[in-house]
Design an enzyme around this catalytic site. Structure first.
Site, PDB file in Angstrom:
ATOM      1  N   TYR A 177       0.739  -1.426  -0.052  1.00 41.68           N
ATOM      2  CA  TYR A 177       0.039  -0.128  -0.051  1.00 41.68           C
ATOM      3  C   TYR A 177       0.818   1.234   0.073  1.00 41.68           C
ATOM      4  O   TYR A 177       0.292   2.287  -0.369  1.00 41.68           O
ATOM      5  CB  TYR A 177      -1.114  -0.111   1.394  1.00 41.68           C
ATOM      6  CG  TYR A 177      -2.033  -0.970   1.253  1.00 41.68           C
ATOM      7  CD1 TYR A 177      -2.268  -1.838  -0.061  1.00 41.68           C
ATOM      8  CD2 TYR A 177      -2.886  -0.994   2.206  1.00 41.68           C
ATOM      9  CE1 TYR A 177      -3.289  -2.726  -0.033  1.00 41.68           C
ATOM     10  CE2 TYR A 177      -4.040  -2.141   2.173  1.00 41.68           C
ATOM     11  CZ  TYR A 177      -4.013  -2.917   1.039  1.00 41.68           C
ATOM     12  OH  TYR A 177      -5.101  -3.863   0.996  1.00 41.68           O
TER      13      TYR A 177
ATOM     14  N   ASP B  67      -3.532 -17.897   1.020  1.00 44.10           N
ATOM     15  CA  ASP B  67      -4.706 -18.477   0.450  1.00 44.10           C
ATOM     16  C   ASP B  67      -5.280 -19.602   1.432  1.00 44.10           C
ATOM     17  O   ASP B  67      -6.534 -19.761   1.713  1.00 44.10           O
ATOM     18  CB  ASP B  67      -4.594 -18.984  -0.983  1.00 44.10           C
ATOM     19  CG  ASP B  67      -3.262 -19.684  -0.994  1.00 44.10           C
ATOM     20  OD1 ASP B  67      -2.115 -19.508  -0.265  1.00 44.10           O
ATOM     21  OD2 ASP B  67      -2.844 -20.335  -2.066  1.00 44.10           O
TER      22      ASP B  67
ATOM     23  N   ASP C  49     -10.921  -8.422   7.703  1.00 44.54           N
ATOM     24  CA  ASP C  49     -12.490  -8.137   7.594  1.00 44.54           C
ATOM     25  C   ASP C  49     -13.143  -9.596   7.637  1.00 44.54           C
ATOM     26  O   ASP C  49     -14.269  -9.697   7.818  1.00 44.54           O
ATOM     27  CB  ASP C  49     -12.567  -7.653   6.073  1.00 44.54           C
ATOM     28  CG  ASP C  49     -12.748  -6.103   6.096  1.00 44.54           C
ATOM     29  OD1 ASP C  49     -12.299  -5.473   7.455  1.00 44.54           O
ATOM     30  OD2 ASP C  49     -13.269  -5.526   5.501  1.00 44.54           O
TER      31      ASP C  49
ATOM     32  N   LYS D 114       3.037 -15.484   1.719  1.00 46.60           N
ATOM     33  CA  LYS D 114       2.930 -15.937   0.284  1.00 46.60           C
ATOM     34  C   LYS D 114       4.318 -16.405   0.124  1.00 46.60           C
ATOM     35  O   LYS D 114       4.688 -16.149  -1.163  1.00 46.60           O
ATOM     36  CB  LYS D 114       2.093 -14.979  -0.672  1.00 46.60           C
ATOM     37  CG  LYS D 114       1.750 -15.877  -1.934  1.00 46.60           C
ATOM     38  CD  LYS D 114       0.650 -16.940  -1.687  1.00 46.60           C
ATOM     39  CE  LYS D 114       0.491 -17.456  -3.112  1.00 46.60           C
ATOM     40  NZ  LYS D 114      -0.517 -18.733  -3.148  1.00 46.60           N
TER      41      LYS D 114
ATOM     42  N   ASP E 199      -5.719  -6.537   5.761  1.00 49.70           N
ATOM     43  CA  ASP E 199      -6.730  -5.727   5.462  1.00 49.70           C
ATOM     44  C   ASP E 199      -7.936  -6.804   5.257  1.00 49.70           C
ATOM     45  O   ASP E 199      -8.965  -6.646   5.700  1.00 49.70           O
ATOM     46  CB  ASP E 199      -6.133  -4.899   4.151  1.00 49.70           C
ATOM     47  CG  ASP E 199      -7.275  -3.878   4.025  1.00 49.70           C
ATOM     48  OD1 ASP E 199      -8.439  -3.985   4.481  1.00 49.70           O
ATOM     49  OD2 ASP E 199      -7.030  -3.079   2.821  1.00 49.70           O
TER      50      ASP E 199
END
Ligand code: NAD
Length: 357
Positions: free
Chosen positions: A141, A224, A252, A192, A248
Site C-alpha cells: 500500500y 490462500d 475483514d 505467500k 486488510d
C-alpha cells in the site's frame, strides 16, 4: 499523572457512538479513579466543513500530545465528490502515518450470546477469539515506485511495489509475539513465501524473532490457505500476524465470522504503545442521527485503549465484562437483535453498560 485522551467523533454515527464510550469512561473516572482528561476535536468531513481539510494541523498536534486517541468514524455521502486529497479518509491516514501507528490489532471475538448472529454454524464459531495483528504503514500500500504508466506500445500499465525491510518485519513480529504471550501463546504468521520473495524474508525474520519467545508456538501459513482455514476451522487460531494487504483482507473476513460489525474494536499502536482506537466499522451514514447505531464496538475500543495505552487492564476487563452482562440481559441494538431480545437505542445501550460496570 493524568493521561490525556483526544476524542475525535468524526462523521455519521461517529458522534453518537463516541458519546457512549465517553459516558463509560466518565463513569470509570468517578467509580475507579481513572485518571484521564478528555478533549474533543474534529476529523473527517466534520473537519473539512470547518477547516477545508479533513484534519487540521492543530488537531494533529493535539494527537501527538495525547497519550491516546479515541476515534468514531469518518466519511459520508456529503463528501464523496470532494477531491481525493481532502476526502475524510485522508484525515485518518494522516493520523496513522504521522503518529507512526504501524501495528493494527483487530480482535475477532464472538460473545457467546451472539453465536447465532454468524453466517457460520454456531458450533464452528462458538468460543471464537482471534487477534489479528496487521502491519499498517508498509507493504504494497505504501511501496514505491507506484503508478499507472503508458508503455511504448501505447498500452497502459498499473504497477505497485511490495516491499518490507527487516526492521519493519521485526517490530510487527515483536508486537504479535508479545500479544501471544498474554493469550494462548500460539502465533500464526501469514505469508505467500512460495511466490513472493518479500514474504520469504518475512518468514525468515519471524523465525528469528521467535527465538526471543520460546514459549510461543509458531506456525506459518500461506495466505490462500489462511483465508480458507478461517471459514473452515477458525478456532485453530489465537494470534495471526501478517502484512498490510493480507491483513486488510483477512481481518475483514475474520470480523465477519462474528456476524456483527457493530461489536468489533480495533487498536493501532506505535512503538511505545501510544495508539489510536476505533471501531472496525465505518460511519454508517444510512442510520446516522437516529440513535439506533450499536455503540459497543466503540466502547470495546475504549477498553482496548485502557489496556494498551493507559495501563489499566483491570478497567478494560471491567468494561468487557459489563458488555457481556448487558448481552446476558438480552439488550440488543437493531444490528444484533434476535427474536426474544429487547431492542434498545444507542444511548440506552451506553446507559446499560454504565449500569453494569
Ligand atoms: P459502514 O461500516 O459504515 O456500514 C456498513 C453497514 O453496516 C451499514 O448498513 C451500516 O448501517 C451498518 N453499520 C455499521 N456500523 C454499525 C453500527 N455501529 N451499528 C449498526 N449498524 C452499523 O461501511 P460503508 O457503508 O461501506 O461506509 C460508509 C462510510 O464510512 C463511507 O463514507 C466510508 O468511506 C466510511 N468508512 C469509514 C471507516 C473509518 O472511519 N474507519 C471505515 C470504513 C468505511
Amino acid at each position: 499523572m493524568t493521561k490525556q485522551v483526544l476524542i475525535l467523533p468524526g462523521d455519521g454515527i461517529g458522534p453518537e457512538i463516541t458519546a457512549e464510550a465517553v459516558k463509560v469512561l466518565e463513569a470509570l473516572k468517578k467509580s475507579d479513579g481513572l485518571d484521564i482528561a478528555m478533549t474533543e476535536d474534529l476529523v473527517g468531513g466534520a473537519a473539512y466543513d470547518v477547516h477545508g481539510v479533513p484534519l487540521a494541523d492543530e488537531t494533529m498536534a493535539k494527537a501527538h500530545a495525547a497519550d491516546a486517541v479515541l476515534l468514531g468514524a469518518v466519511g459520508g455521502y456529503k463528501w464523496e465528490s470532494l477531491d481525493i486529497s481532502v476526502r475524510p479518509e485522508k484525515g485518518l491516514l494522516r493520523l496513522r502515518k504521522e503518529m507512526g501507528l504501524f501495528a493494527n490489532l483487530r480482535p475477532a471475538y464472538l460473545f457467546p450470546q451472539l453465536a447465532d448472529a454468524s453466517t457460520l454454524k454456531p458450533e464452528v464459531v462458538a468460543g471464537l477469539d482471534i487477534l489479528i495483528v496487521r502491519e499498517l504503514t508498509g507493504g504494497i500500500y505504501f511501496g514505491q515506485p507506484r503508478g499507472i504508466r503508458v508503455l511504448e506500445n501505447g498500452e497502459r500499465q498499473g504497477y505497485n511495489t511490495y516491499v518490507y525491510s527487516e526492521s519493519e518485519i521485526k517490530r510487527i513480529a515483536h508486537v504479535a509475539f508479545q500479544a501471544a504471550m498474554k493469550r494462548d501463546k500460539k502465533l500464526t504468521s501469514v505469508d505467500k513465501a512460495n511466490v513472493l520473495e518479500v514474504t520469504e524474508l518475512w518468514r525468515e525474520v519471524v523465525n528469528e524473532v521467535a527465538k526471543d519467545y520460546p514459549e510461543v508456538t509458531v506456525n506459518h501459513m500461506y495466505v490462500d490457505n489462511a483465508a480458507m482455514q478461517l471459514v473452515l476451522r477458525p478456532k485453530q487460531f489465537d494470534v495471526m500476524v501478517t502484512g498490510n494487504m493480507f491483513g486488510d483482507i483477512l481481518s475483514d473476513e475474520a470480523s465477519m465470522l462474528t456476524g456483527s460489525i457493530g461489536m468489533l474494536a480495533s487498536a493501532s499502536l506505535d512503538a511505545n504503545n501510544k495508539g489510536m482506537y476505533e471501531p472496525s466499522h465505518g460511519s454508517a451514514p444510512d442510520i446516522a442521527g437516529q440513535n439506533i447505531a450499536n455503540p459497543l464496538a466503540t466502547i470495546l475500543s475504549a477498553a482496548m485503549m485502557l489496556r494498551y495505552s493507559l495501563g489499566r487492564e483491570d478497567l478494560a476487563i471491567k468494561i468487557e465484562n459489563a458488555v457481556g452482562k448487558v448481552l446476558d440481559q438480552g439488550l440488543r441494538t437493531g444490528d444484533i437483535w434476535q427474536a426474544g431480545c429487547t431492542k434498545v437505542t444507542t444511548s440506552a445501550m451506553g446507559d446499560a453498560v454504565v449500569a453494569a460496570l
